[in-house]
Enzyme design. Structure first.
Site, PDB file in Angstrom:
ATOM      1  N   ASP A 257      98.337 -68.493 -40.111  1.00 25.05           N
ATOM      2  CA  ASP A 257      98.686 -67.258 -39.391  1.00 25.05           C
ATOM      3  C   ASP A 257      97.489 -66.696 -38.626  1.00 25.05           C
ATOM      4  OD1 ASP A 257      97.184 -66.351 -41.572  1.00 25.05           O
ATOM      5  OD2 ASP A 257      98.705 -64.963 -42.316  1.00 25.05           O
ATOM      6  N   GLU A 258      96.267 -67.198 -38.948  1.00 25.10           N
ATOM      7  CA  GLU A 258      95.071 -66.636 -38.296  1.00 25.10           C
ATOM      8  C   GLU A 258      95.029 -66.933 -36.804  1.00 25.10           C
ATOM      9  OE1 GLU A 258      91.366 -66.954 -40.291  1.00 25.10           O
ATOM     10  OE2 GLU A 258      92.253 -66.691 -42.272  1.00 25.10           O
TER      11      GLU A 258
ATOM     12  N   TYR B 219      86.870 -70.735 -37.033  1.00 24.85           N
ATOM     13  CA  TYR B 219      87.918 -71.436 -37.789  1.00 24.85           C
ATOM     14  C   TYR B 219      89.274 -71.277 -37.111  1.00 24.85           C
ATOM     15  CZ  TYR B 219      91.700 -71.949 -41.179  1.00 24.85           C
ATOM     16  OH  TYR B 219      92.884 -72.279 -41.781  1.00 24.85           O
TER      17      TYR B 219
HETATM   18  P1  NAD Z   1      90.662 -77.163 -48.441  1.00 20.85           P
HETATM   19  O1  NAD Z   1      89.383 -76.833 -47.755  1.00 20.85           O
HETATM   20  O2  NAD Z   1      90.835 -76.820 -49.860  1.00 20.85           O
HETATM   21  O3  NAD Z   1      90.928 -78.743 -48.312  1.00 20.85           O
HETATM   22  C1  NAD Z   1      90.690 -79.455 -47.132  1.00 20.85           C
HETATM   23  C2  NAD Z   1      90.730 -80.953 -47.460  1.00 20.85           C
HETATM   24  O4  NAD Z   1      90.537 -81.687 -46.237  1.00 20.85           O
HETATM   25  C3  NAD Z   1      89.614 -81.389 -48.412  1.00 20.85           C
HETATM   26  O5  NAD Z   1      90.136 -82.270 -49.388  1.00 20.85           O
HETATM   27  C4  NAD Z   1      88.625 -82.131 -47.494  1.00 20.85           C
HETATM   28  O6  NAD Z   1      87.901 -83.148 -48.172  1.00 20.85           O
HETATM   29  C5  NAD Z   1      89.572 -82.705 -46.456  1.00 20.85           C
HETATM   30  N1  NAD Z   1      88.916 -82.989 -45.176  1.00 20.85           N
HETATM   31  C6  NAD Z   1      88.054 -82.177 -44.503  1.00 20.85           C
HETATM   32  N2  NAD Z   1      87.668 -82.796 -43.359  1.00 20.85           N
HETATM   33  C7  NAD Z   1      88.323 -83.989 -43.296  1.00 20.85           C
HETATM   34  C8  NAD Z   1      88.361 -85.047 -42.358  1.00 20.85           C
HETATM   35  N3  NAD Z   1      87.624 -85.021 -41.236  1.00 20.85           N
HETATM   36  N4  NAD Z   1      89.154 -86.117 -42.620  1.00 20.85           N
HETATM   37  C9  NAD Z   1      89.881 -86.177 -43.763  1.00 20.85           C
HETATM   38  N5  NAD Z   1      89.874 -85.208 -44.694  1.00 20.85           N
HETATM   39  C10 NAD Z   1      89.112 -84.125 -44.462  1.00 20.85           C
HETATM   40  O7  NAD Z   1      91.805 -76.533 -47.544  1.00 20.85           O
HETATM   41  P2  NAD Z   1      93.204 -75.894 -47.986  1.00 20.85           P
HETATM   42  O8  NAD Z   1      92.991 -74.476 -48.320  1.00 20.85           O
HETATM   43  O9  NAD Z   1      93.866 -76.804 -48.935  1.00 20.85           O
HETATM   44  O10 NAD Z   1      93.959 -75.918 -46.581  1.00 20.85           O
HETATM   45  C11 NAD Z   1      94.718 -77.074 -46.196  1.00 20.85           C
HETATM   46  C12 NAD Z   1      95.277 -76.843 -44.805  1.00 20.85           C
HETATM   47  O11 NAD Z   1      96.124 -75.683 -44.834  1.00 20.85           O
HETATM   48  C13 NAD Z   1      94.233 -76.558 -43.744  1.00 20.85           C
HETATM   49  O12 NAD Z   1      94.645 -77.200 -42.554  1.00 20.85           O
HETATM   50  C14 NAD Z   1      94.240 -75.042 -43.568  1.00 20.85           C
HETATM   51  O13 NAD Z   1      93.868 -74.693 -42.267  1.00 20.85           O
HETATM   52  C15 NAD Z   1      95.697 -74.752 -43.840  1.00 20.85           C
HETATM   53  N6  NAD Z   1      95.983 -73.412 -44.391  1.00 20.85           N
HETATM   54  C16 NAD Z   1      95.336 -72.954 -45.498  1.00 20.85           C
HETATM   55  C17 NAD Z   1      95.691 -71.717 -46.057  1.00 20.85           C
HETATM   56  C18 NAD Z   1      95.005 -71.169 -47.298  1.00 20.85           C
HETATM   57  O14 NAD Z   1      95.256 -70.027 -47.665  1.00 20.85           O
HETATM   58  N7  NAD Z   1      94.179 -71.950 -47.981  1.00 20.85           N
HETATM   59  C19 NAD Z   1      96.685 -70.951 -45.452  1.00 20.85           C
HETATM   60  C20 NAD Z   1      97.312 -71.438 -44.296  1.00 20.85           C
HETATM   61  C21 NAD Z   1      96.965 -72.677 -43.785  1.00 20.85           C
HETATM   62  O1  DAU Z   2      95.618 -66.519 -43.568  1.00 21.70           O
HETATM   63  C1  DAU Z   2      95.492 -67.887 -43.854  1.00 21.70           C
HETATM   64  C2  DAU Z   2      94.041 -68.230 -44.080  1.00 21.70           C
HETATM   65  O2  DAU Z   2      93.690 -67.641 -45.333  1.00 21.70           O
HETATM   66  C3  DAU Z   2      93.753 -69.720 -44.076  1.00 21.70           C
HETATM   67  O3  DAU Z   2      94.021 -70.238 -42.806  1.00 21.70           O
HETATM   68  C4  DAU Z   2      92.298 -69.999 -44.449  1.00 21.70           C
HETATM   69  O4  DAU Z   2      92.079 -71.393 -44.561  1.00 21.70           O
HETATM   70  C5  DAU Z   2      92.018 -69.346 -45.797  1.00 21.70           C
HETATM   71  O5  DAU Z   2      90.661 -69.519 -46.132  1.00 21.70           O
HETATM   72  C6  DAU Z   2      92.360 -67.859 -45.743  1.00 21.70           C
HETATM   73  O6  DAU Z   2      91.460 -67.139 -44.867  1.00 21.70           O
HETATM   74  P1  DAU Z   2      90.874 -65.685 -45.262  1.00 21.70           P
HETATM   75  O7  DAU Z   2      89.653 -65.449 -44.497  1.00 21.70           O
HETATM   76  O8  DAU Z   2      91.940 -64.657 -45.215  1.00 21.70           O
HETATM   77  O9  DAU Z   2      90.582 -65.985 -46.830  1.00 21.70           O
HETATM   78  P2  DAU Z   2      89.317 -65.673 -47.777  1.00 21.70           P
HETATM   79  O10 DAU Z   2      89.726 -66.104 -49.145  1.00 21.70           O
HETATM   80  O11 DAU Z   2      88.047 -66.192 -47.236  1.00 21.70           O
HETATM   81  O12 DAU Z   2      89.265 -64.082 -47.736  1.00 21.70           O
HETATM   82  C7  DAU Z   2      90.378 -63.270 -48.068  1.00 21.70           C
HETATM   83  C8  DAU Z   2      89.986 -61.820 -47.793  1.00 21.70           C
HETATM   84  O13 DAU Z   2      88.981 -61.433 -48.745  1.00 21.70           O
HETATM   85  C9  DAU Z   2      89.370 -61.611 -46.432  1.00 21.70           C
HETATM   86  O14 DAU Z   2      89.754 -60.326 -45.941  1.00 21.70           O
HETATM   87  C10 DAU Z   2      87.867 -61.615 -46.695  1.00 21.70           C
HETATM   88  C11 DAU Z   2      87.773 -61.024 -48.085  1.00 21.70           C
HETATM   89  N1  DAU Z   2      86.635 -61.504 -48.901  1.00 21.70           N
HETATM   90  C12 DAU Z   2      86.446 -62.833 -49.032  1.00 21.70           C
HETATM   91  C13 DAU Z   2      85.396 -63.322 -49.781  1.00 21.70           C
HETATM   92  C14 DAU Z   2      85.169 -64.810 -49.910  1.00 21.70           C
HETATM   93  C15 DAU Z   2      85.813 -60.589 -49.540  1.00 21.70           C
HETATM   94  O15 DAU Z   2      86.010 -59.349 -49.450  1.00 21.70           O
HETATM   95  N2  DAU Z   2      84.783 -61.063 -50.303  1.00 21.70           N
HETATM   96  C16 DAU Z   2      84.525 -62.390 -50.433  1.00 21.70           C
HETATM   97  O16 DAU Z   2      83.537 -62.758 -51.116  1.00 21.70           O
END
Ligand code: NAD
Ligand code: DAU
Length: 360
Positions: free
Chosen positions: A134-135, A159
């Site tokens: 959603d970012e 990002y």
């Molecule tokens: P994560 O960082 O936990 O995992 C990413 C994985 O990708 C890791 O296993 C890493 O080794 C692998 N990777 C990184 N670079 C690579 C490359 N060049 N080739 C092959 N593998 C590679 O991420 P996540 O939180 O599991 O997110 C997964 C996907 O979902 C991402 O595309 C992220 O943008 C998306 N997403 C995450 C969230 C969230 O809240 N975490 C929300 C919405 C969307």
């Molecule tokens: O919205 C989806 C996204 O959510 C994904 O695309 C990203 O991969 C995932 O990392 C996440 O992004 P955010 O920046 O929202 O997540 P994060 O966990 O880094 O932070 C959540 C909120 O908490 C954000 O407002 C920043 C704040 N934060 C984060 C950290 C690490 C703090 O206040 N203190 C912290 O130490």
């Protein structure tokens, strides 16, 4: 039959593969570069090589991807692989461009060449599912309606800009070449196996290690939280029922300020693992310097997915947090394995010198 999952050793990918393995006998090929965020131990319970195969490699390695597609002829590619942490993208954007943009481009290009070779059922069924965020839509004001699939893109961090660029490439490969792509933009996930650089696991890990709980700025930023199992369920449906060329938003309908999240975590820990000194974990909350360009609010309208596929988020946030915290408390070995020297270097860089502008 088989599916190719990229980034399957990360947080959401691991949950997706574990969930898939419970429901299907299909072979899952996990192509993962195993960066700091990739942990093969997450999938250690999948011992049958006829059902799960880990290939350590980069989505940007076209030769390797072409070989995997030719060898296993997957009916779908789920592209989870990415650099995913906003704060890291501020310190070092280059790897985000390389993996999220160039890597996704390479994967698309090789998938396109594979797709044109398919005939019959293989051609009809093939899907490229691109997992995004959603970012890409930027930041909302308090009274704004939630993001829909037609909201304008306005990414604010390296990002989110890299994810937006990848989404555009995915869209272009559908419109120009007819590659059957589907893109999903999901809100913040939480649950087991999340690397403790992210907000929720960082707060849990710091709390149980008696370390400060760093809140950026005023802590009133809002995120829409979704349990990772609900995200995985949505992605399975998107493979089954998603229309090529479409985008589907996925969200939890659970907007919370960071302050609400951290105090809820503290209250749950006060019950599950009371501090020996009798004080509340809340006393460890500290305001630290804000994230540059910090998005104020995200909120997702997932009506398109709900109406088209009957999907609903099933987990209430507080209940989901209790089971998540319980998981982290039980999985001390997992926490130890990710709590490496490299992780501590990151924590020092991010919080060491700039941390602590006073308790709230
Ligand atoms: P994560 O960082 O936990 O995992 C990413 C994985 O990708 C890791 O296993 C890493 O080794 C692998 N990777 C990184 N670079 C690579 C490359 N060049 N080739 C092959 N593998 C590679 O991420 P996540 O939180 O599991 O997110 C997964 C996907 O979902 C991402 O595309 C992220 O943008 C998306 N997403 C995450 C969230 C969230 O809240 N975490 C929300 C919405 C969307
Ligand atoms: O919205 C989806 C996204 O959510 C994904 O695309 C990203 O991969 C995932 O990392 C996440 O992004 P955010 O920046 O929202 O997540 P994060 O966990 O880094 O932070 C959540 C909120 O908490 C954000 O407002 C920043 C704040 N934060 C984060 C950290 C690490 C703090 O206040 N203190 C912290 O130490």
């Amino acid at each position: 039959m088989s599916i190719l999952v990229t980034g399957g050793a990360g947080f959401i990918g691991s949950n997706f593969i574990l969930d898939w393995a419970v429901r299907s006998d299909e072979l899952v090929i996990n192509l993962d570069r195993l960066t700091y965020a990739g942990n093969p131990a997450n999938l250690a319970t999948l011992a049958d090589p006829a059902r799960y195969l880990l290939i350590q490699g980069d989505i940007g390695d076209g030769e390797l991807v072409a070989d995997l597609l030719a060898r296993y002829r997957p009916r779908a590619i789920f592209n989870f692989a990415a650099e995913s942490h906003v704060d890291r993208s501020i310190h070092a954007p280059g790897t985000f461009i390389q993996t999220n943009v160039v890597g996704t481009f390479t994967l698309l290009e090789i998938a396109r060449i594979f797709y044109v070779s398919l005939r019959g059922d293989e051609e009809r069924d093939f899907r490229f599912i691109h997992i995004s965020t959603d970012e890409v839509y930027g930041s909302l004001n308090p009274a704004d309606p939630p993001f829909t699939e037609t909201s304008l893109y306005a990414p604010n961090s390296p990002y989110s800009a890299s994810k937006a660029a990848a989404n555009h490439l995915v869209r272009a490969y559908f419109h120009t070449y007819g590659l059957p792509t589907v893109t999903t933009n999901c809100s913040n996930n939480y649950g087991p196996f999340q690397f403790p650089e992210k907000f929720i696991p960082l707060m849990i890990l710091n709390a149980i290690n008696d370390l400060p709980l760093p809140i950026y700025g005023d802590g009133l930023q809002v995120r829409d939280w979704l349990h990772v199992a609900d995200h995985c369920a949505a992605l399975r449906l998107v493979l089954e029922k998603g229309r090529p060329g479409e985008t589907y938003n996925i969200g939890g309908d659970q907007e919370k300020t960071n302050w609400e999240v951290v105090t809820t975590i503290c209250d749950i820990l006060d019950r599950l693992k009371p501090r020996l000194d009798g004080h509340s974990y809340r006393e460890m909350i500290r305001r630290v310097q804000d994230r540059p360009g910090h998005d104020r609010r995200y909120a997702i309208c997932a009506d398109k997915l709900k109406n088209a596929m009957g999907w609903q988020p099933t987990r209430n946030f507080t209940e989901g947090l209790v089971t998540t915290i319980d998981w982290y408390l039980r999985e001390s070995a997992w926490l130890k394995s990710v709590n490496s020297g490299a992780y501590r270097d990151w924590v020092d860089k991010q919080y060491g010198l700039t941390a602590g502008v006073g308790a709230l």
